[in-house]
Design an enzyme around this catalytic site. Structure first.
Site, PDB file in Angstrom:
ATOM      1  CG  HIS A 230     -33.194  18.995   5.715  1.00 18.02           C
ATOM      2  ND1 HIS A 230     -33.475  17.733   6.163  1.00 18.02           N
ATOM      3  CD2 HIS A 230     -33.276  18.926   4.357  1.00 18.02           C
ATOM      4  CE1 HIS A 230     -33.744  16.940   5.123  1.00 18.02           C
ATOM      5  NE2 HIS A 230     -33.631  17.633   4.030  1.00 18.02           N
TER       6      HIS A 230
ATOM      7  CD  GLU B 148     -26.656  10.817   0.244  1.00 24.15           C
ATOM      8  OE1 GLU B 148     -26.858   9.596   0.397  1.00 24.15           O
ATOM      9  OE2 GLU B 148     -27.553  11.594  -0.121  1.00 24.15           O
TER      10      GLU B 148
END
Ligand SMILES: Cc1ncc(C[n+]2csc(CCOP(=O)(O)OP(=O)(O)O)c2C)c(N)n1
Ligand SMILES: Cc1ncc(C[n+]2csc(CCOP(=O)(O)OP(=O)(O)O)c2C)c(N)n1
Ligand SMILES: [Mg+2]
Ligand SMILES: [Mg+2]
Lengths: 320, 362, 362, 320
Positions: free
Chosen positions: C134, C65
């Site tokens: 999440h 990322e």
């Protein structure tokens, strides 16, 4: 290897398989309402490695944690209850499938951020070395992890301080639907670990005895203060990345490949060997199946009979 | 900053002493960070620790902010009490994943079965051309994360006491130090003592305007308060917030109920600052006690430029606070008292150094 | 969400179309993210793009990322217009360094000589046991950074128009999508059109209470508003903020001057949320127009538990908004109208899925 | 190599040295009020590499950027003015020493977050490959970078897509006062790059011609679409990590080591060779010195005569 040990490796793999299959079947009932990554096909790695560990040794895992948890001795009831979101779950329901823990057996935790627990395992090994215990830490990680910088940082630190840790890479060639060759250049993963300054080896992760013997020598090495080791095992994920089903219809991998993967079943292979050597016969095998079936069924009963937590519980334990 | 003439230590010395005493008392405490054992010893806050406690407990670290944060979490889970140090808070941006996804949530997501007792010291840079990447004040970014505690002491006394409490705390505590406080001295007892996390401290009483301030801005507010009281008889009630999460809103509410006026002074960029959060909480809980709109004092919404010509007037100071207080009270600035305040609060030396000793390269 | 019966697209389809049209129009646009070309195509928002624009412009990416954010910045500096995608905003925590230290500041720190035209799509997870790692709503964390723009569309119409504007913008724009909006349909013109960044949109007029809401909470607020108007004749003025940075405070002020009452509804943890920032700005600028304390509606200050039993009532919904509005107006809940509102706003299906189609594993 | 080329390499190194020395001398006046990391002793790497590049090729650099900037052809006046915080500085004063840019010569930017520009250089190479230009990108990075995960992520991506980029590691064995052996295990840095799947080589970074010839072949390789390369060069930082002074008194490195480092001066070494081969003589050398002295002195004059920006300017250019 003693027949007893071999039967135990076999049993441990079969138990994981049967748990996963039962979960897959019952997932459709929509009572386990959380993302779930099954490890069907990859049982030999979890079992071979964990069989080389003591109870005090520490294991850190990732999103695909069921096998690691069970192989390390994690409580099956607490796991199934966790998937059902019950108060008796190993996280009291807070975590679901992607967050498992059983401190009594050294299963320190599993979380779904890719690479996220790898440095924690290193920290655990660091603490062991500072505290002078002889515990070894194990980090289970997927092939996808080698794209995450934090994993390299972890390898560097472990090698620098010669920490008692084993990195166990389960290379199933996939991150979700993406093959490794779309994510990494064409070079072996274990060489990365070597370049970071630690011994590394690779082998077939469908061969539980090989996994186990490599893990045993790595653990011995680490326990003797000789530093970290890296083991890379090939594996094949049979089912969809996340969820209970097979996903052959999506065609991101060929039927031939899937068949080849499933024909290389670590459990069937081992069973054949144990049958040949006489360590196992049909009767004992059936006995094991029955025991497991009963245990698994009891775990579901336990989960469903367990109390349901509420939002009130959710307010608790934000701070220690 | 206190009156009784006791032993004086600077903020940096107080931190050093707190680490020393905590390490002495508890063998689980370890100190790790880039440069910890080097000759500069993190602005001298770790000086001598390696000699005293050895290389196993006092560590340099690779340039691996995220990985080493994770390693500290792992060590904390295994019973150690790591104190990790970033010479600039900006470097901690590399470690947000481990801080937020793991450190903050581990205790919660594993049903309280494990905890992460660790301290992360992070230094906010200012002055001498620190520039855009070495001068951010990121407290609000951490303070919005359930599971983290965030402290920002202003005085040397609190620096020591809060460090000890932070180390003893079973949660991850982020300990944010403003570089310009390091040299500020205060009476610091030589024994091991605690200052509670989550309580503000009254630095200066007053009944006209409440100034709730964070870190270096509390220091600036106190200067303004003293001058305004002496020269104009105006009472600023300066509250040093000390902790950013959890915010001690009660203390501010109590004061605002008395003064009816609120200034919140922060070291960060204006928008999204913790000052906004505090103002919002005050109006949500005690709207009626305010007699005028609350005022936020913070840095403007652009990165700190390096050039000292450009950075002049970038940071609000005591005069910004004094002016805001007068505006809030609707008082004229055409008075002799205000003239004297203005002179007293005017900057003496260069604007990009807290004192004469402070110079480049850092 | 509009009345004229035109072509309907879901939010996810609208995003797909916006990417398609932007790529068609501008060869500099590239799309990259984990899973972009895979069979699930990021909840179908990138379906078909690879077939149409080829593997050089439509990319999968390694699980890196921070590195890939940096690579997108580098490509943007070289004239490309990358659209990067994180399937969960939580993964972007790994990229904070590149987003904040580089993307946000590059244009500024290099005196405007270069710019970083890139879009980062980030999806906020909710429901079906997403759990602590999440399901975070991190908009406030990004919105406090000068140099970033942050949008959070609610309607499919705005999703398409804002995506096009974001891609054309010369700055890094974070495009935050709430997972539960993906299936919501709206009239979406088939041509290439823009929606401006930085302006809110009136979703529902009313003169009793202003509800300034972000993303999915605007959707919930609209449901509450319709029901309260029909059943009780109470007028909620629902403002869909659409952009988080810069905040369109003006639109909220205009409404509050009319209603005197303010609710801000956010998808994030309460403390440190952008809702607090908005409330603070409203009281700083227009204190006098408020006739009652402003109210913040947000998620509680703890991570989202995975268990659906525990997560029940974790998220505020239309009824939370309706109740808050009544409280603000000092109205009784002992009326037939309120009974009907209560029934209308009660959840129909399971609380952890937005509709019947939504089920595990994701 | 032509004498002309050799003189130019020599001149370029000497120029960097003289600029750095002038900065060091005048830093004490406290008019350059920003942190500054001088590259004295490391000139050969910047010069050898940049001499292998075209103007259109892109360079990304770090906190120790002066040499890279000047070697790539960056405007000296704009650099010195930047250090003085003036409006004519290459960042208009916003950046100072740690942020340099000169787009006209492909110097794309330098910033002080360790490893921070490495992925940007990769992105620049990625764009070149997408756009079909033949520009090569160069990332200058220190030995400390190999501890930062993002650098591994960058190497992985560059190797995966065979991007036209050269990674140039200046290994001076130190990160601030900390030696590499306290930060990294005992293994060569370039092997890491090899493990990430790209050709890698190492050499003495005090030998400008070796640096240059390795860079030339790497650049050719990259320009031909054959993918990234990695070059590691040994170097020695003569002065303190940050700031103008020598810091021998801090005793983190021995006097012998420092002397050995300085005796291995890349400029003196090269000068001796050029004198021997006749490419240079005392007269031409003195001529170069004079030219440089005048240029440097003019740059300071330029800076000091330049206008001073104010906070008003600082409000501008937050958004493009
Ligand atoms: C930081 C981060 N990025 C992306 C994801 C989404 N994700 C979850 S599992 C997974 C695949 C990981 O692949 P690998 O490590 O090989 O493990 P496997 O699933 O094959 O067991 C991805 C990309 C994530 N959870 N965390
Ligand atoms: C992410 C980050 N961590 C720490 C620092 C502080 N720092 C600045 S330069 C430097 C040393 C870097 O060493 P190296 O990469 O070898 O470059 P050198 O200074 O030797 O040229 C450090 C640690 C930083 N700027 N950024
Ligand atoms: Mg995999
Ligand atoms: Mg170095």
């Amino acid at each position: 290897m003693h027949d007893q040990t071999r039967r135990s490796l076999f049993r441990s793999m079969l138990r994981i398989r049967r748990v996963e299959e039962a979960l897959a079947t019952r997932y459709a009932e929509q009572m386990m309402r959380c993302p779930m990554h099954l490890c069907v096909g990859q049982e030999a790695i979890a079992v071979g490695v964990c069989a080389a560990l003591r109870k005090e040794d520490k294991v850190f895992s990732n999103h695909r944690a069921h096998g690691h948890y069970l192989a390390k001795g994690g409580d099956l009831n607490a796991m199934v209850a966790e998937l059902y979101g019950r108060a008796t779950g190993c996280c009291g329901g807070r975590g679901g499938s992607m967050h498992l823990i059983d401190l009594d057996v050294g299963f320190m935790g599993a979380t779904p951020i890719v690479g996220g627990t790898v440095p924690l395992a290193v920290g655990s090994a660091w603490a062991a070395s500072l505290q002078g215990t002889h515990d070894v830490s194990v980090s289970f990680l997927g092939d996808g992890c080698f794209e995450e910088g934090v994993v390299h940082e972890s390898l560097n630190f472990a090698a620098l301080h010669r920490l008692p840790i084993i990195f166990v890479c389960e290379n199933n060639d996939f991150s979700v639907y993406t093959r490794r060759n779309e994510r990494q250049p064409n070079r072996p993963i274990y060489r990365i670990a070597e370049a970071h300054g630690m011994p590394a080896a690779t082998a077939d992760g469908n061969d539980v005895e090989t996994v186990n013997s490599m893990a045993r020598s790595a653990v011995e090495h680490a326990r003797d203060g000789k530093g970290p080791q890296f083991l890379e095992f090939d594996a094949y994920r049979w089912r969809e990345h996340c969820g209970p089903d097979f996903d052959d219809h999506l065609k991101y991998r060929s039927v031939q490949e899937i068949e080849a993967g499933m024909n290389n079943c670590p459990i069937d292979r081992y069973k054949t060997i144990l049958m040949q050597t006489g360590a196992l016969d049909e009767v004992s095998c059936a006995g094991i199946e029955t025991q497991i079936r009963e245990e698994v069924s009891a775990a579901f009963d336990f989960a469903l009979a367990s109390s349901k937590p509420t939002i009130k519980d959710a307010w608790e334990k934000v701070y220690a | 900053m206190r009156d009784v003439a006791e032993r004086q230590l600077t903020f940096a010395e107080a931190i050093r002493e707190s680490l020393d005493q905590a390490m002495e008392k508890d063998p689980r405490v370890i100190v790790i960070g880039e440069g910890v054992p080097d000759p500069k010893a993190i602005f001298n806050t770790t000086a001598g620790l390696r000699q005293k406690y050895g290389a196993r407990r006092v560590f340099d670290m690779p340039l691996s902010e995220n990985g080493l944060t994770g390693a500290c979490i792992g060590a904390a889970l295994a019973g150690m009490r790591p104190v990790m140090i970033h010479q600039r808070v900006d470097f901690a941006l590399l470690a947000m994943d481990q801080l937020i996804n793991n450190a903050a949530k581990w205790h919660y997501m594993f049903d309280g079965k494990a905890s992460v007792p660790m301290v992360v010291r992070m230094i906010v840079g200012r002055g001498w051309g620190q520039g855009p990447q070495h001068s951010q004040s990121l407290q609000a970014m951490f303070a919005m994360v359930p599971g983290l505690k965030v402290v920002m002491p202003t005085t040397a006394y609190d620096a020591k006491g809060l460090m000890i409490t932070a180390i003893e705390d079973n949660n991850p505590v982020l300990f944010i130090e403003h570089r310009w406080l390091h040299h500020v001295a205060d009476n610091v007892p030589d024994h091991y003592y605690r200052v509670p996390i989550g309580t503000a401290r009254m630095l200066h009483e007053g009944s006209d305007v409440t100034v709730a301030a964070f870190s270096y801005m509390a220091f600036e507010a106190l200067i303004a308060a003293k001058s305004m009281l002496t020269e104009m008889g105006i009472g600023l009630e300066v509250i040093d917030m000390r902790t950013v999460r959890p915010l001690d809103v009660e203390s501010v509410l109590t004061s605002v109920r008395k003064t009816g006026r609120l200034i919140v002074a922060d070291t960060a960029f204006r928008t999204g600052s913790i000052a906004g959060e505090l103002i919002s909480q005050v109006v949500e809980h005690s709207f009626a006690s305010l007699t005028a709109p609350p005022v936020r004092i913070a840095s403007p919404d652009f990165p700190t430029p390096t050039s000292h010509f450009m950075a002049e007037d970038y940071y609000p100071g005591p005069k910004t606070i004094a002016d805001a207080a007068l505006d809030l009270m609707g008082k004229s600035k055409e008075t002799g008292g205000y003239q004297r305040v203005s002179v007293a609060l005017a900057r003496k030396g260069p604007h990009d150094a807290p004192n004469r000793e402070f110079s480049g390269p850092f």
